[in-house]
Design an enzyme around this catalytic site. Structure first.
Site, PDB file in Angstrom:
ATOM      1  N   ARG A  84      -1.340   2.159 -11.755  1.00  0.00           N
ATOM      2  CA  ARG A  84      -1.105   3.589 -11.978  1.00  0.00           C
ATOM      3  C   ARG A  84      -0.468   3.863 -13.332  1.00  0.00           C
ATOM      4  O   ARG A  84      -0.466   4.998 -13.802  1.00  0.00           O
ATOM      5  CB  ARG A  84      -0.216   4.147 -10.884  1.00  0.00           C
ATOM      6  CG  ARG A  84      -0.842   4.030  -9.515  1.00  0.00           C
ATOM      7  CD  ARG A  84       0.048   4.713  -8.510  1.00  0.00           C
ATOM      8  NE  ARG A  84       0.297   3.849  -7.375  1.00  0.00           N
ATOM      9  CZ  ARG A  84      -0.425   3.825  -6.288  1.00  0.00           C
ATOM     10  NH1 ARG A  84      -1.449   4.628  -6.174  1.00  0.00           N
ATOM     11  NH2 ARG A  84      -0.155   3.023  -5.299  1.00  0.00           N
TER      12      ARG A  84
ATOM     13  N   GLY B 184       4.986   7.810  -0.959  1.00  0.00           N
ATOM     14  CA  GLY B 184       4.764   6.780   0.051  1.00  0.00           C
ATOM     15  C   GLY B 184       5.446   7.157   1.348  1.00  0.00           C
ATOM     16  O   GLY B 184       6.312   8.030   1.371  1.00  0.00           O
TER      17      GLY B 184
ATOM     18  N   GLN C  37       0.815  -1.229   0.000  1.00  0.00           N
ATOM     19  CA  GLN C  37       0.000   0.000   0.000  1.00  0.00           C
ATOM     20  C   GLN C  37       0.839   1.265   0.000  1.00  0.00           C
ATOM     21  O   GLN C  37       0.701   2.122   0.853  1.00  0.00           O
ATOM     22  CB  GLN C  37      -0.931   0.003   1.209  1.00  0.00           C
ATOM     23  CG  GLN C  37      -2.091  -0.931   1.110  1.00  0.00           C
ATOM     24  CD  GLN C  37      -3.122  -0.422   0.148  1.00  0.00           C
ATOM     25  OE1 GLN C  37      -3.311   0.776   0.007  1.00  0.00           O
ATOM     26  NE2 GLN C  37      -3.771  -1.330  -0.550  1.00  0.00           N
ATOM     27  N   ASP C  38       1.756   1.398  -0.973  1.00  0.00           N
ATOM     28  CA  ASP C  38       2.516   2.640  -1.155  1.00  0.00           C
ATOM     29  C   ASP C  38       3.542   2.924  -0.075  1.00  0.00           C
ATOM     30  O   ASP C  38       4.156   3.988  -0.091  1.00  0.00           O
ATOM     31  CB  ASP C  38       1.568   3.850  -1.260  1.00  0.00           C
ATOM     32  CG  ASP C  38       1.045   4.012  -2.655  1.00  0.00           C
ATOM     33  OD1 ASP C  38       1.462   3.225  -3.509  1.00  0.00           O
ATOM     34  OD2 ASP C  38       0.235   4.909  -2.880  1.00  0.00           O
ATOM     35  N   ALA C  39       3.702   2.022   0.876  1.00  0.00           N
ATOM     36  CA  ALA C  39       4.734   2.270   1.878  1.00  0.00           C
ATOM     37  C   ALA C  39       6.088   1.936   1.269  1.00  0.00           C
ATOM     38  O   ALA C  39       6.172   1.162   0.315  1.00  0.00           O
ATOM     39  CB  ALA C  39       4.488   1.418   3.099  1.00  0.00           C
TER      40      ALA C  39
END
Lengths: 621, 384
Positions: free
Chosen positions: A401, A369, A217-219
């Protein structure tokens, strides 16, 4: 007859609008009219509009005549040598400025190869269709438009090297990146904006792989070794400002160490950093509650008696101290004058920010992130060459994306880093992916940018080839240190006795309407009551009139302001906000009568003697 | 007729379930098996009931409100399809729940009697329902300023198509226009003469007004569309006028419907309105592909209609009926509620949720609902 408008005002008529405009145009190109004058002939309404106002947006384009640009190769060469200047081209009529109206009458070719007989102008560069910040994204032509805007928005929040004279400036609330670097993959806008002189990020090695699920999740997972070597470090400057205000009657604030008899005096310990002039000394390490600037103010209200007795005793303490959770080192103390001529003390606090879990980073492609894990360098995967990535970026961020430019930057960054050169990634005009791949192959790497990686913990080889390369990463100004907040108990508001709101006031987190509904839906009635207990009070209620009675704590007796002393009074538990509501009703001359009923006997309170806590209130208005 | 063993369960289990059991259970069944089945059914039935103290209203509100956030705000347009543009989605749901009388797109579905439902004369019947205005029969309007006269040239073809005589139009106009002199001219034209001081002004104003005079068909029905539903023909209309449609000899009065809940309420009464609310809500929810338990919809429609007239879920409707002053004031327009309560000296007995949250007392729901009944031994002792 064609009507002519100058700056939207009617000035007269000409016989042929088209000819009139083309003759004016010839004059402008012949440098007889200023280049900022725009002209437009609207055939539909047969009117000519001339504009000379300031504030119009005008943009330069190369003039095309008979399907050929006026800009020749020879001139471009001269430009490169510096023998010819931009202004020369403008005055020669090779480049002209169009405003939005005049653009209506122009047909602009994006590239030289697109030119036909109908075209009137040529874009200086195809990148002109982007704004300044969105053209900073390298290889932007490989992306969806939205990602370009997002990538450029992120760059505006970058922590960078914003000014070289930062040390002598009194900028407040700014961040300064340590060890800023020029990007390996640049765009032409980077040079035009002189971004190389005030960069916003650092070149890091990025591997696109997951790491124990921590970069979901974008971390992003970050290498502890990189942080120790200075990656992403920044300094935050916090202002503390105090002004000696003047009040009526010749009174004014006074900067200085407050006397002990001043109203609201803190502890001696809080003033320990102040020097005799009431100001803190540079390089003092301060924390929450420490006074930075000592100050006293005159009393708020002057009673007639005190006017003769203007001693220091009645002065108020109004020092500037660090609020909850703030800390830092005093960087600079400045004594100056405000616009009104008052004495003004400005103190700049400095705080080193080392990347921590929760700090936000981004590449230039809208791939932002937050750090979710800082891994010891020993546990970071490594290539056969011993390269350890600084950042592990999750592959799941790519497909949905469609930020292809992210991948290409990684590849070209690798090429640039290995060959020791800067790679041009200008949108539409940058280096070609195939060339970069071939170059990578020539240097002995796999041409698609992947490499064999080994698990940092077990040493085992990963089955998949990992895409790894160099990227320009940007630290964003959103850092957890400015946002982290929690509260178990703390300050309350004076009026409602409910917790204060907001991080700055150490406030509580609101349990709102919809959150309340969840308790109700579960039937958790008593839990609901407990959650709303923050302003619980016990109020004495007169059973005669149903109004709030008074408890005299000294005599430990109760009396009612309307019914007198010999009345039955019960203590009722309610929220303070409700008591406030009753008071507001009373101020509206309404009579909010509380009818008390014993919960045990179910009889009205006229039959006195029910235990207070077990009564139920009824409200009559 | 139900079998004997099941009869003892009448009262403990609903009739629907008993009937289902009766038809599903085999004729011969052992006592042990029957007992086991019945106890399982009883447990299942009881566990699906709302528990005492369960906050059904709030659960309903959240259950409709949450999926409502996912509904597309825009009305759906069926471009090119032989259906009409109808307000659906969130705007329609809001319309229904607000209990609005004037809805944005009224619609009727007119079922027909035999043999008309098989398609006999369907187009003519449909056209007969459609309202027409004078402007559809006019070819030209001339005004004679000198004589303050208006000469209307009628479109003979249009008249023929609708089987309307010029005399009928003259009659309608003569009846509708007071103070004007209406005459029928021989060359299928109308002569209207104004008199009085401001005759010219009157005739000019009349010119626009006269175009909208209703001539034929049923008022309010602006469009008609015969559609085949299954194996019968149905007339779908834009606009609605239930009262007049019911008078028509072609209509199957038992099945004709409208989407105007207010019209249904005024003609068929409150129970029909309740059914209409349920039907219309389910239609919207089904269109949007949202599944909400039927019982939530039933509860809302019950709440809207229980007073005997349709009330919207708004401060003018249901909320106005709440007994508690504080609950009403906490919704919208608190000042008005407080002032009105103060004028009549209202008492709030604090029986509901919001009031008790406000004064920080346990809400009478779930664990807060049950009380303890006990004997108090001695009044004087308990004073301590």
């Amino acid at each position: 007859m064609t009507e002519v408008f100058l700056n939207n005002k009617y000035v007269g008529k000409v016989t042929n609008g088209k000819e009139f405009v083309s003759s004016l145009l010839a004059q402008r190109r012949g440098n007889k009219l200023p280049s900022s004058v725009s002209m437009y002939y609207n055939e539909g309404v047969d009117q000519v509009f001339l504009e000379t106002c300031s504030g119009r947006v005008i943009r330069p384009l190369v003039v095309i005549k008979n399907g050929k640009t006026l800009l020749t190769e020879a001139q471009v060469e001269k430009l490169e040598k510096g023998e010819l200047k931009w202004q020369d081209l403008v005055s020669q009529g090779i480049i002209e400025y169009l405003d939005t109206n005049e653009e209506e009458s122009a047909l602009v070719a994006l590239r030289e190869s697109d030119i036909t007989q109908d075209h009137t102008h040529l874009e200086i560069s195809p990148i002109d269709i982007f704004g300044l910040t969105s053209s900073l994204v390298p290889f932007g032509n490989y992306n969806q438009g939205v990602r370009l805007t997002q990538g450029s928005k992120n760059q505006k929040q970058a922590v960078g090297f914003y000014a070289a004279n930062f040390y002598s400036r009194m900028d407040m609330d700014v961040n300064l990146l340590h060890y800023p670097q020029k990007p390996i993959v640049t765009t032409i806008t980077n040079q035009l904006l002189r971004m190389d002189e005030h960069p916003t990020g650092q070149n890091v090695v990025v591997a696109i792989m997951s790491y124990q699920g921590y970069n979901m999740q974008d971390a992003i997972v970050i290498n502890k070794g990189s942080i120790d070597r200075g990656f992403g470090r920044s300094t935050y400057f916090r202002p503390v400002i105090s002004e000696e205000l003047r009040y009526s009657g010749g009174l004014s604030d006074e900067v200085g160490v407050p006397d002990k008899d001043v109203k609201g005096y803190r502890t001696e310990h809080d003033y320990r950093f102040l020097e005799d002039d009431g100001m803190i000394y540079p390089e003092a390490v301060v924390a929450e509650g420490d006074v930075i600037i000592g100050k006293t103010s005159p009393p708020r209200f002057l009673s007639s008696l005190e006017e003769y007795n203007l001693a220091q005793t009645s002065r108020r303490e109004s020092s500037m101290a660090l609020k909850h959770g703030e800390h830092g080192v005093v960087d600079q103390v400045l004594l100056t004058e405000s616009e009104e001529g008052n004495k003004l003390v400005q103190v700049r606090l400095r705080e080193q920010r080392i990347p921590e879990i929760g700090d936000k980073f981004t590449s230039r492609h809208g791939q932002k992130g937050v750090i979710s894990l800082i891994v010891p360098e020993a546990d970071i995967p490594f290539t056969s060459g011993g390269i350890k990535p600084d950042i592990l970026f999750s592959p799941h961020g790519i497909p949905s994306r469609m930020t292809v430019s992210h991948l290409i930057e990684l590849l070209s960054g690798k090429v640039g880093a290995l060959s020791g050169r800067y790679v041009d990634g200008t949108t539409f005009e940058g280096e070609q992916e195939e060339d970069l791949r071939a170059e990578l192959l020539r240097m002995g790497f796999r041409e698609n940018g992947t490499e064999t990686l080994y698990n940092g913990i077990t040493g085992g080889q990963y089955n998949a080839k990992i895409y790894i390369g160099n990227m320009y990463y940007i630290k964003l100004k959103h850092m957890v240190a400015n946002k982290i907040h929690s509260r178990a108990r703390g300050p309350i508001q004076l009026l409602t006795r409910q917790p204060t709101e907001g991080r700055a006031k150490e406030g509580g987190l609101r349990l709102g309407e919809m959150e309340k509904d969840t308790f109700v839906a579960h039937g958790a009635s008593l839990l609901l009551k407990e959650r709303f207990d923050s302003d619980k009070t016990e109020v004495p209620i007169c059973e005669g009139c149903g109004l709030v009675a008074i408890h005299d704590a000294r005599k430990n007796s109760y009396f009612c302001p309307t019914c007198g002393e010999n009345v039955e009074i019960s203590n009722i538990e309610m929220s303070y906000a409700f008591k406030l509501l009753l008071d507001e009703f009373k101020s509206l001359t309404l009579f909010p009568k509380l009818k008390l009923i014993s919960q045990i006997t179910k009889k009205p309170s006229t039959e006195a003697g029910a235990p207070a806590a077990e009564q139920k209130a009824g409200l009559e208005e | 007729m139900m079998r004997a063993e099941l009869k003892q369960f009448v009262g403990t289990l609903p009739m629907r379930i008993l009937e289902d059991l009766d038809s599903e259970l085999p004729e011969k069944i052992s006592d042990a098996k029957f007992k086991k089945i019945m106890s399982t059914v009883a447990v299942e039935y009881r566990s699906s009931l709302a528990e005492p103290g369960e906050c059904v209203g709030l659960v309903t509100a959240e259950s409709i409100g949450e999926p409502g956030t996912q509904m597309t705000l825009n009305t759906f347009h069926f471009a090119g399809v032989s259906e009409m543009n109808v307000t659906t989605g969130l705007p329609r749901l809001i319309e229904i729940l607000d209990g609005r009388v004037e809805i944005s797109t009224k619609m009727m579905e007119i079922y027909l009697k035999k043999p008309y439902c098989d398609g006999q004369d369907i187009r003519q019947i449909a056209e007969r329902f459609k309202e027409t205005r004078l402007k559809e029969y006019i070819r030209e309007i001339n005004i004679d300023i000198a004589e303050t006269k208006m000469h209307i040239l009628l479109d003979t073809e249009a008249l023929k198509e609708r089987k309307i005589s010029a005399a009928l139009i003259g009659k309608i106009l003569a009846k509708g226009l007071k103070g004007f002199d209406v005459k029928i001219d021989k060359e299928s034209g109308l002569l209207i003469k104004a008199s009085g001081d401001d005759a010219l002004g009157l005739i000019y104003k009349l010119k626009e007004k006269i175009k909208e005079v209703h001539i034929d068909g049923i008022k309010g029905i602006t469009q008609v569309l015969p559609v085949k539903r299954g194996n019968e023909y149905v007339i779908v209309t834009a606009g609605s006028n239930m009262k007049e449609i019911l008078k028509s000899e072609f209509v199957d009065t038992k099945r004709v419907t409208t989407n105007s809940i207010a019209e249904i309420e005024s003609i068929f009464g409150i129970e029909a309105a309740r059914e209409a609310i349920i039907k219309e809500m389910l239609k919207v929810l089904k269109d949007q592909g949202i599944s909400i338990d039927l019982r939530h919809v039933l509860l809302v429609s019950d709440a809207m209609t229980m007073s005997g007239k349709v009330l919207g879920v708004s401060r003018y409707g249901i909320v106005k009926e709440k007994p508690s002053v504080l609950a009403r004031a906490s919704f919208e327009t608190p000042i008005r509620h407080v002032i009105n309560a103060a004028m009549v000296g209202e008492t709030d007995s604090l029986n509901s949720v919001i009031e008790n949250v406000m004064i920080n007392q346990p809400v009478p729901l779930g664990t807060g609902l049950p009380g303890l009944v006990t004997k108090v031994a001695d009044k004087k002792k308990s004073k301590k």
